[in-house]
Design a protein around this motif. Sequence first.
Motif, short mmCIF file in Angstrom:
data_model
loop_
_atom_site.label_atom_id
_atom_site.label_comp_id
_atom_site.label_asym_id
_atom_site.label_seq_id
_atom_site.Cartn_x
_atom_site.Cartn_y
_atom_site.Cartn_z
N GLY A 1 0.80 -1.21 0.00
CA GLY A 1 0.00 0.00 0.00
C GLY A 1 0.83 1.26 0.00
O GLY A 1 2.03 1.25 0.26
N GLY A 2 0.14 2.38 -0.29
CA GLY A 2 0.77 3.69 -0.25
C GLY A 2 0.15 4.54 0.84
O GLY A 2 -0.68 4.07 1.64
N GLY B 1 -4.29 12.42 -0.65
CA GLY B 1 -4.08 13.78 -0.16
C GLY B 1 -2.74 13.90 0.53
O GLY B 1 -1.92 14.74 0.17
N ILE B 2 -2.49 13.06 1.51
CA ILE B 2 -1.19 13.08 2.21
C ILE B 2 -0.08 12.65 1.26
O ILE B 2 1.03 13.20 1.28
CB ILE B 2 -1.24 12.17 3.46
N SER B 3 -0.35 11.63 0.43
CA SER B 3 0.69 11.15 -0.48
C SER B 3 1.14 12.26 -1.43
O SER B 3 2.32 12.37 -1.76
CB SER B 3 0.17 9.95 -1.27
N ASP C 1 4.78 11.62 -2.66
CA ASP C 1 4.98 10.18 -2.69
C ASP C 1 3.69 9.54 -3.20
O ASP C 1 2.91 8.97 -2.44
CB ASP C 1 5.34 9.65 -1.31
N GLU C 2 3.47 9.64 -4.49
CA GLU C 2 2.24 9.13 -5.09
C GLU C 2 2.45 7.73 -5.65
O GLU C 2 1.93 7.38 -6.71
CB GLU C 2 1.74 10.08 -6.18
N GLU C 3 3.20 6.91 -4.93
CA GLU C 3 3.44 5.54 -5.35
C GLU C 3 2.40 4.63 -4.69
O GLU C 3 2.29 4.56 -3.46
CB GLU C 3 4.84 5.09 -4.95
N PHE C 4 1.63 3.92 -5.52
CA PHE C 4 0.64 2.97 -5.02
C PHE C 4 0.90 1.62 -5.71
O PHE C 4 0.37 1.35 -6.79
CB PHE C 4 -0.78 3.46 -5.33
N PRO C 5 1.74 0.79 -5.11
CA PRO C 5 2.13 -0.48 -5.74
C PRO C 5 0.91 -1.36 -6.01
O PRO C 5 -0.02 -1.44 -5.21
CB PRO C 5 3.06 -1.13 -4.71
#
Length: 704
Positions: free
Chosen positions: A469-470, A474-476, A481-485
């Motif tokens: 998970g990322g 909003g916080i990402s 850090d907009e990485e969502f594996p």
Amino acid sequence: MTHYQRRRDTEAPPIARTRSGETGPTERPAMSRTGSFEWDLKARTLDIDDAGLVVFGVDPAAFDAKPDLLIDRLEPPERARLNATIDEAISSGSPSFSAYFRVPLDDGTSQWTHVQARILRAKDGRAHRLVGVVRDATAEVTHAAFVRDLEERRDRQTHTVERTTSAMSHAVTVDDVTAALTGPGGLASLGADGLALGLVENSSLDIIALSGETLEVLDGLGSGDLIRKLPLADTILSGQPLFITSLSSLTQRYPLLEPHVGKLGFRAAAYLPLVAQARPLGGLALFYRERTVFPPDERILCLGLAAIVAQSLQRATLFDEEREFATGLQSAMLPRRIQAIEGGEIAVRYHAAWSGRQVGGDWYDVIALPKNRFGVVVGDVQGHDTHAAAIMGQLRIALRAYAAEGHAPSTVLARASRFLAELDTDRFATCTYAQVDLASGAVRVVRAGHFGPLIRHTDGRVGSPQVRGGLPLGISTDFQDEEFPETRLDLVPGETLVLFTDGLVEEPRTDIDTGVAALVHELSAGPVGAEALADHLSDRLWERWGSGDDVALLVLRRSPDVGSPHAPRLHQYIHQADPEGLSDARAVVRQALADWDMAELADDAELVTGELLVNVLLHTEGGAVLTLEVLPEPVRRIRLSVQDRSSVWPRRRTPGETSTSGRGLLLLDAVATRWGIEPRGEGKAVWCEIGPPPPPGTAPPAPG
């Protein structure tokens, strides 16, 4: 130490009513009558003065100094009690005694009398003389009884107010108020034998509660337009309470009640207006079987109870209105309907938090995608207010738009996070999004600070796949850090995918793992169908934890593929990170063959199952889908297939004597009647057939 004994008689002392309606002791002539005596126990003589004889109602000229003449005037119970008191004091060594008793008078009344004496003893301790006083204590005892009765009545009134206040303090909705008044102990807390409760709405009266024996005769009477022809409506319109102590006077004033009053069995009633902040809310009628009067303090008590109920109803009505507003707003933000899906079934549930306007930001959605795929999402915006609901509505629409454009799941969440960060809000959101292809069973999952999915397998086991998970949406974006594996899962036929928000697993004052464990248990034990399972989870968990938080729940089940009675089939997914998956798969294969009356093939099938699965779990980066089916024609045999997501095909090798691997395909040659490898989507499937060989020239059927 002076020994003192007082006895409270069970009979109520004489009571008289004053003009004001208050009760008080019966008044006697203002005359103090007190005498003294000396009782010689050895000589059995009693020396008592004239005042003392007057207390006993005896003519001094007729007294012969014998104590029995006075004692015999008492009624047997009083005589026995007085003798017992004296004997106890003498035998116990007490220096004195005191007693109250009643003396019958010549006019037929009785007089409370008090005797108090000192016991004189010889050197050996034996009592030989009693010296004391005797007096008329009627006024004293009567006043004490009056005070005691007044205190008991005030205590009862205080307890009535306390019980009613306590019951109303726990009432949240109007239904809660009526349940508290009509449920177990409701009438007792009010000190009544029956009640009727009516609410005013749009100039009409609605009787919402009746409680008490025989009150069913009033069912339907009183609801409707507010008219003065009935007492409860009259009380509401006038704003004045009505206390009824005669049913005949009630029917004279309200003739419409005449056919019903005789069936009620009540002797008195109090009709009370329910008013809060100068606004009439309704009326409360209390009915009594034994009461025939309403003293001022009892009237004040009734008005106080009505005020408590009115305040509770006002609070409950406001809550219900806020609740209706909140649920309406929430439902407007959520999808109105969920589309039917091909190859499976889907069910969603939403439960709003039971806290008035504290609307939550939980949501769910099902999104149609290109190539007969669809997306499912469950999420939660921070906060429990209308702002959270508004943000949720905007975020749901934005995420739906990004998904419908055909973007990869990781891109969908990255864009949704950027969208939320650009809104004028400090709220963040968590969610889990999955792109599903039921034709192949492929599920591509991403999550942003949210719970991962649960999967119930066909045998009832529940798995919790490791989904990377990322950060929350909003916080990402704020942290760049907009990485969502993305995690790839396989949903085999008959398996169920469950997405949920934290309200389903959060138990007050308990670790979150306890709630997740409870969800896993209920998911495993629940019914098979998606709709039935969604209801089961909602009933067992949301109602179990309470209603302090919103709950969004999505249940997706892939349609089972069980073959036919002549050609049964099963599927099972083995996760790479599941240490027990391999042994479970072997056991499933053996049990299935036993159920299909093909147990003679179990050893070979179990051996091949282990070899093929080990090859996948060791040499690929994902799990495997095991399919076992019966091929009934032209000869009955089984086909076993293991599918993975790797495009690399196994190679035949010649292992040395000490090698620990490389024998998989050799094993297939030795055990299977035939086997093969075929491309399957992004990966491949290795299959084999075990059993009697088919006739020569028969082409193998396509893998299922």
